[in-house]
Design a protein around this motif. Sequence first.
Motif, mmCIF file in Angstrom:
data_model
loop_
_atom_site.group_PDB
_atom_site.id
_atom_site.type_symbol
_atom_site.label_atom_id
_atom_site.label_comp_id
_atom_site.label_asym_id
_atom_site.label_seq_id
_atom_site.Cartn_x
_atom_site.Cartn_y
_atom_site.Cartn_z
ATOM 1 N N GLY A 93 12.614 78.935 -9.000
ATOM 2 C CA GLY A 93 11.906 77.671 -9.247
ATOM 3 C C GLY A 93 10.393 77.838 -9.280
ATOM 4 N N LEU A 94 9.889 78.783 -8.486
ATOM 5 C CA LEU A 94 8.435 78.991 -8.467
ATOM 6 C C LEU A 94 7.954 79.599 -9.783
ATOM 7 N N ALA A 124 7.912 76.903 -12.167
ATOM 8 C CA ALA A 124 6.741 76.050 -11.948
ATOM 9 C C ALA A 124 5.507 76.652 -12.615
ATOM 10 N N PRO A 179 11.606 73.425 -11.856
ATOM 11 C CA PRO A 179 10.784 73.803 -10.694
ATOM 12 C C PRO A 179 11.123 72.982 -9.449
ATOM 13 N N ASP A 182 14.017 73.567 -6.821
ATOM 14 C CA ASP A 182 13.715 74.429 -5.685
ATOM 15 C C ASP A 182 13.170 73.523 -4.583
ATOM 16 N N GLY A 211 9.455 73.491 -3.942
ATOM 17 C CA GLY A 211 8.643 72.746 -4.912
ATOM 18 C C GLY A 211 8.686 71.257 -4.639
#
Lengths: 286, 165
Positions: free
Chosen positions: A62-63, A66, A158, A161, A164
């Motif tokens: 997810g990072l 992002a 993102p 997660d 996030g």
Amino acid sequence: MSKKQKIIFWTIVSAVVVLLITGIILTNGLYERDASIQESMQDAILHENDKIDLFGLPVNPGLISAYLVTGAILLFAAIVRIFVIPRFKRIPGKFQLVLEQAVGFFGGMASNNSPHRNNVLGAYIFAAGVYIFFGTLFELVGVPWQTVNGTSVTLPAPLSDINGAIALGCLSYVFILVGGIAANKGRGLLRTLKEFSLPISMSFRLFGALLSGMLVTELVYYYLALSFVLPVIVGVLFTLMHAVVQAYVLAMLTALIYGEVTEPPVKKESARSHKKQTKTQTEVTL
Amino acid sequence: MPLNIDWQQILLHLLNFIILFAGLWLLLYKPVRKFMQKRKDEYEKQDAESERKQTEASRLRAQYEQKLADADAEIEAKRADARKTMDAYAAMRKNAAQEEADSILKEARENAVREKEKSVREARREISALAAEATEKLALRETASEAFDQFLDAAEAQEKKGDNE
């Protein structure tokens, strides 16, 4: 359809087919399934086994999503700033109209919900709305990425997660807190602290909404029998819908609570005089 | 941490979003808002200007209508004056005509009197002549000369008498 249009149409179709075949051949190894559905869904939630290397640091997919979404949005914004905004006209064209509508929508939401203090708020909810919307749509792209274990993973939204979602929820709370203190000092601080459950509710609402969408999509894609027609509805329409809804909900909640905490206090005298005036009016009416 | 919550990754997400927020604010939100605000100001300015012109036009119209009403009143007053003058002039002309008619009538009467007197004198003269002629005829029956003398005497005497009168 003219001859020229036919040529363009068939060229595009051929290019898409070639690209698809190339993609299938190249990603054949990456998409091998070696886990049960339980493991897949657990991975989708926790990302314990599919960490990605970010400059030596193992992070959740997810990072990476992002950063990719932020990079794409900022690149787009820079292009628009350089090439489009200087050519804005008084009577807007289609693209200008879309931009003005988006900015005007969040600006209007900020000024309606927080009439006393809304300059930075408008920009904040605009950024948050854009991030949530395009971040959610990002899962439709299905970008494959290699994990630290050497397996492949499709980059998720993102905000699916939890880190996030917590970051955005807490940042929104801190933003409201700072706005409250700047506008009303101690009173603003207390008003914001009163909403102590807000960061948790905001974070987990985002996480839950995004994750549920992703889980449904994951579930549908897992079985071959469900991979026809249904993904169009589940994968595209549901994603679009919750992208819009979540962007709207977070922006609206932030604007609403920001407006509450930054509202100037009503003076007791004026309240008393208002009460007195109302009483007099009632007596006159009677 | 439960649910794979990682503070380091939360901070990385925060950094990411803050960069996005700053970038979008500077690159997109602020310039578009500025443009929209500028356009809104221009339209408001145009609105205010047209409002001012409308008010000015209304004021001028009222002023012109007032002037028009004043001019109508003035024209009416002048018309009344002219009518009054005309009436006075007509009366004067009428009086003058009356006086002239009176004068003509008086003169006519005097002329008539004179004519009458003249006619009477002529009639009297003719009668005298007739009388003389008759007397002559009568006298010729006796002595013409005597009668003629007598007649001459009588006529002379009458003429003297007429001169004395």
